[in-house]
Design a protein around this motif. Structure first.
Motif, PDB file in Angstrom:
ATOM      1  N   ALA A 181      -6.700  -3.079   1.493  1.00  0.00           N
ATOM      2  CA  ALA A 181      -7.159  -3.770   0.293  1.00  0.00           C
ATOM      3  C   ALA A 181      -8.073  -4.960   0.589  1.00  0.00           C
ATOM      4  N   LEU A 182      -8.254  -5.294   1.862  1.00  0.00           N
ATOM      5  CA  LEU A 182      -9.104  -6.432   2.215  1.00  0.00           C
ATOM      6  C   LEU A 182     -10.553  -6.147   1.831  1.00  0.00           C
ATOM      7  N   ARG A 213      -2.149  -3.696   2.633  1.00  0.00           N
ATOM      8  CA  ARG A 213      -2.891  -4.951   2.481  1.00  0.00           C
ATOM      9  C   ARG A 213      -4.174  -4.940   3.295  1.00  0.00           C
ATOM     10  N   ARG A 220       3.453  -1.944   4.031  1.00  0.00           N
ATOM     11  CA  ARG A 220       2.846  -3.003   3.222  1.00  0.00           C
ATOM     12  C   ARG A 220       1.668  -3.642   3.942  1.00  0.00           C
ATOM     13  N   LEU A 274      -3.186 -14.177   0.742  1.00  0.00           N
ATOM     14  CA  LEU A 274      -2.848 -13.248  -0.330  1.00  0.00           C
ATOM     15  C   LEU A 274      -1.670 -13.754  -1.148  1.00  0.00           C
ATOM     16  N   GLU A 275      -0.739 -14.419  -0.497  1.00  0.00           N
ATOM     17  CA  GLU A 275       0.399 -15.007  -1.212  1.00  0.00           C
ATOM     18  C   GLU A 275      -0.054 -16.137  -2.122  1.00  0.00           C
ATOM     19  N   LEU A 335      -1.870 -12.853   5.146  1.00  0.00           N
ATOM     20  CA  LEU A 335      -0.721 -12.741   4.242  1.00  0.00           C
ATOM     21  C   LEU A 335      -0.517 -14.029   3.450  1.00  0.00           C
ATOM     22  N   ILE A 365       0.394 -10.894  -3.550  1.00  0.00           N
ATOM     23  CA  ILE A 365       1.632 -10.320  -3.019  1.00  0.00           C
ATOM     24  C   ILE A 365       2.755 -11.342  -3.127  1.00  0.00           C
TER      25      ILE A 365
END
Length: 127
Positions: free
Chosen positions: A78-79, A75, A71, A114-115, A111, A120
């Motif tokens: 995907a940045l 991620r 994961r 992104l959260e 993270l 995510i």
């Protein structure tokens, strides 16, 4: 040999020659210097960040947080170019032999961002 079989053999020999001789089209596009440099920079930044995240201490800490390595890799891939560049610059500016805490902090911030934007659901597992 009958006339029909002779024609069939000739057709079977001539048909592939015609197909191979048919002109094909190719499309090309000019790649600008800026595009090429950006692609090379992204690859370099991706290698830098991936190398920092490949450390045993970093992987152990991420596993302690319940984050799977696959994961994290997804991620990081995907940045955006800007986010990846910022992470790579922070990693490059760290002194040699140190920086595990800083890398973990950067990963945690990424993270967390992104959260917060809803990309995510890593931290939903924690009460």
């Amino acid at each position: 040999m009958s006339q029909f079989s002779k024609k069939l053999i000739v057709c079977l020999i001539v048909l592939p020659a015609l197909v191979l001789g048919a002109p094909t089209t190719a499309e090309a596009e000019i790649i600008g210097t800026l595009s090429a440099l950006q692609a090379a920079q992204r690859e370099h930044d991706l290698e830098t960040v991936s190398a920092a995240l490949a450390g045993d201490e970093v992987r152990r800490q991420l596993a302690g947080w319940g984050v799977e390595p696959e994961r994290v890799e997804a991620r990081v891939a995907a940045l955006t170019d800007e986010e990846l560049r910022a992470m790579a610059e922070r990693i490059d500016s760290m002194p040699a032999g140190a920086g595990v805490i800083e890398v973990l902090g950067i990963v945690f911030l990424v993270l967390l961002i992104l959260e917060l934007v809803g990309a995510i659901d890593i931290f939903k597992r924690f009460p």
